[in-house]
Design a protein around this motif. Structure first.
Motif, PDB file in Angstrom:
ATOM      1  N   PRO A   9      38.776  29.655  34.479  1.00  0.00           N
ATOM      2  CA  PRO A   9      39.704  29.764  35.608  1.00  0.00           C
ATOM      3  C   PRO A   9      39.944  28.421  36.288  1.00  0.00           C
ATOM      4  CG  PRO A   9      38.178  31.600  35.635  1.00  0.00           C
ATOM      5  CD  PRO A   9      37.716  30.680  34.541  1.00  0.00           C
ATOM      6  N   LYS A  43      48.122  33.961  35.859  1.00  0.00           N
ATOM      7  CA  LYS A  43      47.012  34.797  36.305  1.00  0.00           C
ATOM      8  C   LYS A  43      45.725  34.484  35.544  1.00  0.00           C
ATOM      9  CE  LYS A  43      50.041  38.263  38.214  1.00  0.00           C
ATOM     10  NZ  LYS A  43      50.823  39.485  37.996  1.00  0.00           N
ATOM     11  N   GLY A  47      42.204  33.316  37.433  1.00  0.00           N
ATOM     12  CA  GLY A  47      41.051  34.185  37.252  1.00  0.00           C
ATOM     13  C   GLY A  47      41.371  35.648  37.442  1.00  0.00           C
ATOM     14  N   HIS A  48      42.665  36.019  37.360  1.00  0.00           N
ATOM     15  CA  HIS A  48      43.086  37.401  37.559  1.00  0.00           C
ATOM     16  C   HIS A  48      43.361  38.121  36.248  1.00  0.00           C
ATOM     17  CE1 HIS A  48      44.673  36.206  41.829  1.00  0.00           C
ATOM     18  NE2 HIS A  48      43.364  36.186  41.725  1.00  0.00           N
ATOM     19  N   VAL A 239      50.732  43.948  42.663  1.00  0.00           N
ATOM     20  CA  VAL A 239      49.992  44.233  43.895  1.00  0.00           C
ATOM     21  C   VAL A 239      50.814  45.134  44.823  1.00  0.00           C
ATOM     22  CG1 VAL A 239      48.569  42.158  43.831  1.00  0.00           C
ATOM     23  CG2 VAL A 239      50.815  42.076  44.936  1.00  0.00           C
ATOM     24  N   ASN A 260      47.300  42.677  38.171  1.00  0.00           N
ATOM     25  CA  ASN A 260      46.356  41.764  38.805  1.00  0.00           C
ATOM     26  C   ASN A 260      45.010  42.463  38.749  1.00  0.00           C
ATOM     27  OD1 ASN A 260      44.671  40.415  40.680  1.00  0.00           O
ATOM     28  ND2 ASN A 260      46.441  39.680  41.813  1.00  0.00           N
ATOM     29  N   SER A 261      44.076  41.917  37.981  1.00  0.00           N
ATOM     30  CA  SER A 261      42.809  42.608  37.741  1.00  0.00           C
ATOM     31  C   SER A 261      41.962  42.716  38.998  1.00  0.00           C
ATOM     32  CB  SER A 261      42.012  41.885  36.638  1.00  0.00           C
ATOM     33  OG  SER A 261      41.656  40.576  37.064  1.00  0.00           O
ATOM     34  N   THR A 262      42.298  41.982  40.060  1.00  0.00           N
ATOM     35  CA  THR A 262      41.526  42.047  41.305  1.00  0.00           C
ATOM     36  C   THR A 262      42.103  43.057  42.294  1.00  0.00           C
ATOM     37  OG1 THR A 262      42.800  40.298  42.419  1.00  0.00           O
ATOM     38  CG2 THR A 262      40.965  39.600  41.022  1.00  0.00           C
ATOM     39  N   TYR A 263      43.250  43.648  41.991  1.00  0.00           N
ATOM     40  CA  TYR A 263      43.948  44.529  42.928  1.00  0.00           C
ATOM     41  C   TYR A 263      43.424  45.957  42.819  1.00  0.00           C
ATOM     42  CZ  TYR A 263      47.944  47.177  44.882  1.00  0.00           C
ATOM     43  OH  TYR A 263      48.750  48.025  45.608  1.00  0.00           O
ATOM     44  N   ARG A 264      43.112  46.561  43.952  1.00  0.00           N
ATOM     45  CA  ARG A 264      42.650  47.945  44.007  1.00  0.00           C
ATOM     46  C   ARG A 264      43.325  48.650  45.176  1.00  0.00           C
ATOM     47  NH1 ARG A 264      40.856  46.068  40.070  1.00  0.00           N
ATOM     48  NH2 ARG A 264      38.786  46.228  39.145  1.00  0.00           N
TER      49      ARG A 264
END
Length: 355
Positions: A9, A43, A47-48, A239, A260-264
């Motif tokens: 990243p 991304k 780091g996403h 997102v 986006n792998s960090t989005y929840r």
């Protein structure tokens, strides 16, 4: 050859790598003219999105055939081509039923993610993943064929009809392509964007555009859509799912195209069932969609979507134009571009000089 190699990243380096050797009878060696910088590339660096350390990045590529295995029949040396980077085995149960984008043997085959990609002077691929370009399209707009294939798959999954009102969240290159494709079918398309640069670009291209800052209540989108909630919402930001679910009409469809792998988010299944909302994750595209994108691309106004180009050695500036990733001190910290192209030696004349 020169190659832009991912180390982790936020870290890439320009290395000298051997030119890939023809080994299989169906191998095609492509001399890269240019590669678009995809949101996936951005991304990965943020780091996403996961990628293999040591891989050559890049996958939205056009170029010229520079070498062929003995079994290659559909291409000749010197042909102008576009690369299909979504490889598949063709033999697993998913491939056999046409779901090649979900191939069970996908690991290690994603170009620019875990298989060497196209931010380099050359790339080597099997014949079936290299397509001759139509004579009616130049290299510059052809860089957008691969993202167009992704868009076609997602718009098709949404089942857009002439009675639909479509809202597209995000007016970057993918969002713009969603707007162009949906606009050929739907009754009305509303583009929703926050970034000033991309908002201004959307206002020049589309009739119905909303500044998302004013659209948090959804009223601005509904007003722009002629008083109707959109029946289809396509989130290209990765997102915006929470906003999309609130915005879409009862019985509508939400397409989750960005990632986006960090989005929840916290999502109530009861809300979905009470409002009849369908969530669709269509992925990239099946093998049969890519040739459709090749054929359709000359009919769309794509050239102006490519706003910036940089030679391979100026990769930091290329990423800097897309929100400060790997930026130099003079690069913008917000979006300052639509589609950015990193070009190799064959593109030294610049995008306007490309055939």
């Amino acid at each position: 050859m020169r190659a832009l190699v991912y180390l982790g990243p936020g870290t890439v380096t320009l290395q000298e790598r051997p030119i890939p050797a023809l080994t299989a009878p169906d191998d095609v060696l492509v001399q890269v003219v240019g590669s678009g910088v995809c949101g996936t590339d951005r991304k990965i660096l943020l780091g996403h999105f996961p990628a293999r350390s040591g891989v050559i990045l890049g996958h939205e590529s056009v170029g010229v055939v520079a070498g062929r295995g003995r079994a290659v029949r559909s291409l000749a040396d010197g042909d102008r081509v576009v690369v299909d980077p979504t490889l598949y085995c063709g033999g697993c149960d998913r491939c056999r039923r046409g779901a090649t984008n979900f191939c069970r043997r996908k690991q290690g085959t994603e170009v620019g993610v875990d298989r060497d990609g196209t931010f380099a002077d050359y790339v080597l691929l099997p014949e079936r993943f290299v397509h001759r370009l139509p004579e009616t399209i130049g290299f510059r707009p052809a860089v957008l064929i691969e993202p167009l294939a992704c868009v076609l798959n997602n718009v098709s999954a949404a089942g857009v009809t002439c009675d639909d009102v479509v809202a597209v969240l995000g007016a970057g290159p993918i969002g713009t392509l969603c707007g162009l494709v949906s606009g050929r079918i739907a009754r009305r398309v509303v583009m929703v964007e926050t970034d000033p640069y991309r908002l201004a670009a959307a206002q020049k291209r589309f009739f119905h555009v909303v500044d998302a800052v004013d659209a948090k209540s959804a009223k601005a989108v509904v007003d722009t859509a002629g008083g109707q909630q959109p029946s289809v919402v396509i989130d290209t930001t990765g997102v915006g799912l929470d906003d999309a679910v609130t915005l879409v009409a009862d019985g509508g469809r939400v397409v989750m195209m960005g990632f986006n792998s960090t989005y929840r988010i916290s999502l109530s299944p009861l809300y979905l069932t009470h409002h009849g909302i369908s969530l669709l994750g269509a992925g990239d595209y099946r093998a049969d969609v890519f040739p459709v994108a090749v054929a359709l691309a000359p009919e769309l106004e794509l050239t102006n979507l490519v706003t910036h180009e940089y030679p391979l050695e100026r990769y930091a500036d290329a990423f800097g134009a897309l929100g400060g990733v790997l930026s130099t001190d003079n690069a913008p910290t917000a979006y300052g571009a639509m589609k950015v192209v990193i070009r190799s030696e064959l593109g030294e004349l610049g995008m306007d000089g490309w055939p």
